[in-house]
Design a protein around this motif. Structure first.
Motif, PDB file in Angstrom:
ATOM      1  N   ALA A  23       0.888  -1.204  -0.012  1.00 29.93           N
ATOM      2  CA  ALA A  23      -0.100  -0.113   0.105  1.00 29.93           C
ATOM      3  C   ALA A  23       0.707   1.280  -0.008  1.00 29.93           C
ATOM      4  O   ALA A  23       0.495   2.299  -0.513  1.00 29.93           O
ATOM      5  CB  ALA A  23      -0.898   0.001   1.223  1.00 29.93           C
ATOM      6  N   LYS A  24       2.016   1.082   0.351  1.00 30.95           N
ATOM      7  CA  LYS A  24       3.009   2.206   0.335  1.00 30.95           C
ATOM      8  C   LYS A  24       3.325   2.724  -0.937  1.00 30.95           C
ATOM      9  O   LYS A  24       3.898   3.791  -1.027  1.00 30.95           O
ATOM     10  CB  LYS A  24       4.332   2.052   1.266  1.00 30.95           C
ATOM     11  CG  LYS A  24       4.126   1.848   2.692  1.00 30.95           C
ATOM     12  CD  LYS A  24       5.252   1.525   3.444  1.00 30.95           C
ATOM     13  CE  LYS A  24       4.857   0.983   4.899  1.00 30.95           C
ATOM     14  NZ  LYS A  24       5.787   0.045   5.159  1.00 30.95           N
ATOM     15  N   GLY A  32      -5.680   5.646   0.223  1.00 26.13           N
ATOM     16  CA  GLY A  32      -5.861   4.422  -0.631  1.00 26.13           C
ATOM     17  C   GLY A  32      -4.655   4.665  -1.391  1.00 26.13           C
ATOM     18  O   GLY A  32      -3.509   4.912  -1.175  1.00 26.13           O
ATOM     19  N   ASN A  33      -5.006   4.211  -2.732  1.00 23.53           N
ATOM     20  CA  ASN A  33      -3.866   3.871  -3.470  1.00 23.53           C
ATOM     21  C   ASN A  33      -4.223   4.483  -4.902  1.00 23.53           C
ATOM     22  O   ASN A  33      -5.448   4.441  -5.439  1.00 23.53           O
ATOM     23  CB  ASN A  33      -3.600   2.409  -3.954  1.00 23.53           C
ATOM     24  CG  ASN A  33      -2.481   1.781  -2.683  1.00 23.53           C
ATOM     25  OD1 ASN A  33      -2.869   0.954  -1.829  1.00 23.53           O
ATOM     26  ND2 ASN A  33      -1.361   2.415  -2.770  1.00 23.53           N
ATOM     27  N   ASP A  89      -3.013  -3.889  -9.903  1.00 23.57           N
ATOM     28  CA  ASP A  89      -3.354  -2.574 -10.299  1.00 23.57           C
ATOM     29  C   ASP A  89      -4.449  -2.162  -9.644  1.00 23.57           C
ATOM     30  O   ASP A  89      -5.504  -2.622  -9.225  1.00 23.57           O
ATOM     31  CB  ASP A  89      -3.733  -2.492 -11.931  1.00 23.57           C
ATOM     32  CG  ASP A  89      -5.085  -3.157 -12.345  1.00 23.57           C
ATOM     33  OD1 ASP A  89      -5.030  -4.405 -12.006  1.00 23.57           O
ATOM     34  OD2 ASP A  89      -5.589  -2.641 -12.991  1.00 23.57           O
ATOM     35  N   THR A  90      -4.615  -0.768  -9.361  1.00 26.83           N
ATOM     36  CA  THR A  90      -5.556  -0.182  -8.718  1.00 26.83           C
ATOM     37  C   THR A  90      -6.509   0.972  -9.708  1.00 26.83           C
ATOM     38  O   THR A  90      -6.141   1.465 -10.689  1.00 26.83           O
ATOM     39  CB  THR A  90      -5.213   0.625  -7.610  1.00 26.83           C
ATOM     40  OG1 THR A  90      -4.559   2.041  -7.820  1.00 26.83           O
ATOM     41  CG2 THR A  90      -4.140  -0.264  -6.624  1.00 26.83           C
ATOM     42  N   LYS A  96      -6.682   0.002  -0.657  1.00 27.27           N
ATOM     43  CA  LYS A  96      -5.402  -1.065  -0.614  1.00 27.27           C
ATOM     44  C   LYS A  96      -5.636  -2.361  -0.933  1.00 27.27           C
ATOM     45  O   LYS A  96      -4.634  -3.169  -0.567  1.00 27.27           O
ATOM     46  CB  LYS A  96      -4.869  -0.625   0.911  1.00 27.27           C
ATOM     47  CG  LYS A  96      -4.599   0.622   1.220  1.00 27.27           C
ATOM     48  CD  LYS A  96      -3.918   0.954   2.576  1.00 27.27           C
ATOM     49  CE  LYS A  96      -4.907   0.738   3.502  1.00 27.27           C
ATOM     50  NZ  LYS A  96      -5.635   1.928   3.896  1.00 27.27           N
ATOM     51  N   TYR A  97      -6.831  -2.904  -0.949  1.00 25.53           N
ATOM     52  CA  TYR A  97      -7.250  -4.184  -0.869  1.00 25.53           C
ATOM     53  C   TYR A  97      -7.827  -4.779  -2.110  1.00 25.53           C
ATOM     54  O   TYR A  97      -7.509  -6.122  -2.469  1.00 25.53           O
ATOM     55  CB  TYR A  97      -8.338  -4.483   0.259  1.00 25.53           C
ATOM     56  CG  TYR A  97      -7.621  -3.782   1.630  1.00 25.53           C
ATOM     57  CD1 TYR A  97      -8.180  -2.816   2.186  1.00 25.53           C
ATOM     58  CD2 TYR A  97      -6.443  -4.412   2.329  1.00 25.53           C
ATOM     59  CE1 TYR A  97      -7.590  -2.086   2.985  1.00 25.53           C
ATOM     60  CE2 TYR A  97      -5.955  -3.833   3.553  1.00 25.53           C
ATOM     61  CZ  TYR A  97      -6.860  -2.512   3.805  1.00 25.53           C
ATOM     62  OH  TYR A  97      -6.227  -1.816   4.982  1.00 25.53           O
TER      63      TYR A  97
END
Ligand code: HGY
Ligand code: MN
Ligand code: MN
Ligand code: MN
Length: 414
Positions: A23-24, A32-33, A89-90, A96-97
């Motif tokens: 998540a970093k 979030g991301n 990918d987000t 984060k999940y």
């Protein structure tokens, strides 16, 4: 150490630490991301995931769509592998999940096999599917769709983001274009752990969703052509207002979905006005309608009604109307045997569980076209997802990964 039921557990702390470390990478602005596919942040996340897989003794293969396959050998070299994965990918304002829990939950299952000295008959392959979200390059589940033979690679390589960059060029740029032919791999079975992205499990107080089906989807991209005009000096009766047509079509989507309840959803998430100037009526409006239902007839019926009514709205206002289906899959029924393995694992582990139809689409939907496939779901707080506020508990993550671990072992055969 003899392998027996009570020690078939995973390390929830290790999983949680990996989730927090991932998540970093590509942090959002609200916790979030933003690790969109084929960005530098995606490349960084891939590298971290690969380093963890190296540490776990997995060998890497990458196909020409950029999907990562990380293999743990089995005892039978002729046995087809059991694939377990999801996506890293987000969304641009993702959590984060979503996806990440499935990839790192699969890695945790392998790490636990290593800890317990378990050798499976079938190899295990942990998968990070490229471009599941479809936020930057539509449609969603693009790489798994090419893998399943639903899209051609040429089509996929040509998909463009809002800046006009293509999938193929961006994949080359980040250095993750592999050499494996997409879809050449054959799967014995496929499992995917994912957060529910809906409110049902939490509301029902259940730890595990035994996913029996996934609802089908249409993404309809409308391009409406009006006439650019001054918003002040153009009389109302002289306007050819594409923005007005869009508003009426958006209302129509709401009406059609509400009329199709229960088991239907419809909405619009993305819209572009051109020239997008405050005092110019839009010449062009492009927007994507997202409709879904677990019922095939309802899904296709909603599409037909929306397109018919949209054409009439545009005729009445004098606006041009073009529609392209940029995303689609039929409702999916997951493999009953694998679904049974998930249910049995939840029972053995003492986790509360219920059958669930997935509201969101997943790579498992395309995997199910080429192999027996199913999913395991865990709750998420208030069902919030595709939102930086997406949250789960460590216990939910542990329960999901533990059920995944046991179900995979059942299929991979110790
Ligand atoms: O759109 C979906 O259902 C998935 O999150 N890509
Ligand atoms: Mn997802
Ligand atoms: Mn998603
Ligand atoms: Mn269809």
């Amino acid at each position: 150490m003899a392998i027996s039921g009570e020690n078939l557990r995973i390390d929830g702390d290790r999983l949680w630490d990996s989730l927090m470390d991932m998540a970093k990478i590509g942090p959002g602005v609200a916790g979030g991301n933003n690790r969109q596919t084929l960005t530098d942040e995606d490349a960084e996340g891939r590298a971290l995931f690969k380093s963890w897989c190296d540490d776990a003794g997995l060998s890497m293969g990458v196909d020409t769509m950029g999907t990562m396959f990380m293999t743990r050998e089995g005892t039978d070299p002729d046995a087809l592998p059991v694939y377990v994965g999801s996506h890293l990918d987000t969304q641009p304002t993702g959590g984060k999940y979503d996806g990440v829990l499935g990839v790192l939950g699969a890695l945790e299952a392998v790490r636990s096999m290593n800890d317990l000295g378990i050798r499976t008959k079938h190899p295990i392959v942990v998968v990070n599917w490229a471009n599941e979200e479809g936020a930057r390059f539509a449609p969603a589940m693009l790489a798994s769709g090419v893998f399943a033979g639903v899209h051609s690679q040429d089509y996929a390589y040509g998909r463009k983001d809002l800046e006009g960059k293509t999938y193929g060029a961006e994949l080359e740029r980040i250095g993750w274009k592999g050499d494996e032919e997409v879809g050449a791999r054959k799967m014995h079975a496929y499992y995917e752990l994912h957060i529910e992205q809906g409110p049902i499990l939490e509301a029902e107080g259940k730890d595990i969703g035994v996913v029996t089906h996934c609802q089908g989807l249409w993404w309809l991209e409308f391009t409406l052509t009006g006439r650019e005009a001054h918003t002040g000096s153009t009389p109302m009766e002289m306007r050819v207002n594409a923005g007005l047509a869009m508003a009426r079509i958006l209302e129509t989507v709401q009406e059609v979905a509400m009329a199709a309840l229960p088991g239907a959803v419809g909405g619009v998430g993305q819209m572009q006005f051109s020239p997008n100037s405050r005092n110019v009526l839009p010449g062009t409006v492009v927007f994507t309608v997202d409709i879904r239902s677990p019922d095939q007839a309802k899904l296709d019926g909603m599409r037909a009604e929306i397109e018919t009514r949209a054409a009439a709205i545009c005729d009445e206002i004098g606006v041009g109307c073009a529609v392209e289906a940029v995303g689609h899959f039929d409702p999916v029924t997951f493999d009953p045997e694998l679904v049974g393995n998930v249910r049995k694992a939840a029972e053995e582990l003492g986790y509360s569980h219920m059958n669930l139809i997935s509201g969101a689409g997943h790579d498992a939907c395309w995997a199910a076209k080429v192999a027996p496939a199913t999913m395991v779901m865990c709750p998420c707080v208030k069902g919030i997802s595709h939102n930086e506020a997406e949250e789960i508990s460590k216990d939910w993550a542990t329960a999901g990964a533990e059920v995944l671990f046991r179900a995979v072992l059942e299929t991979a055969e110790i």
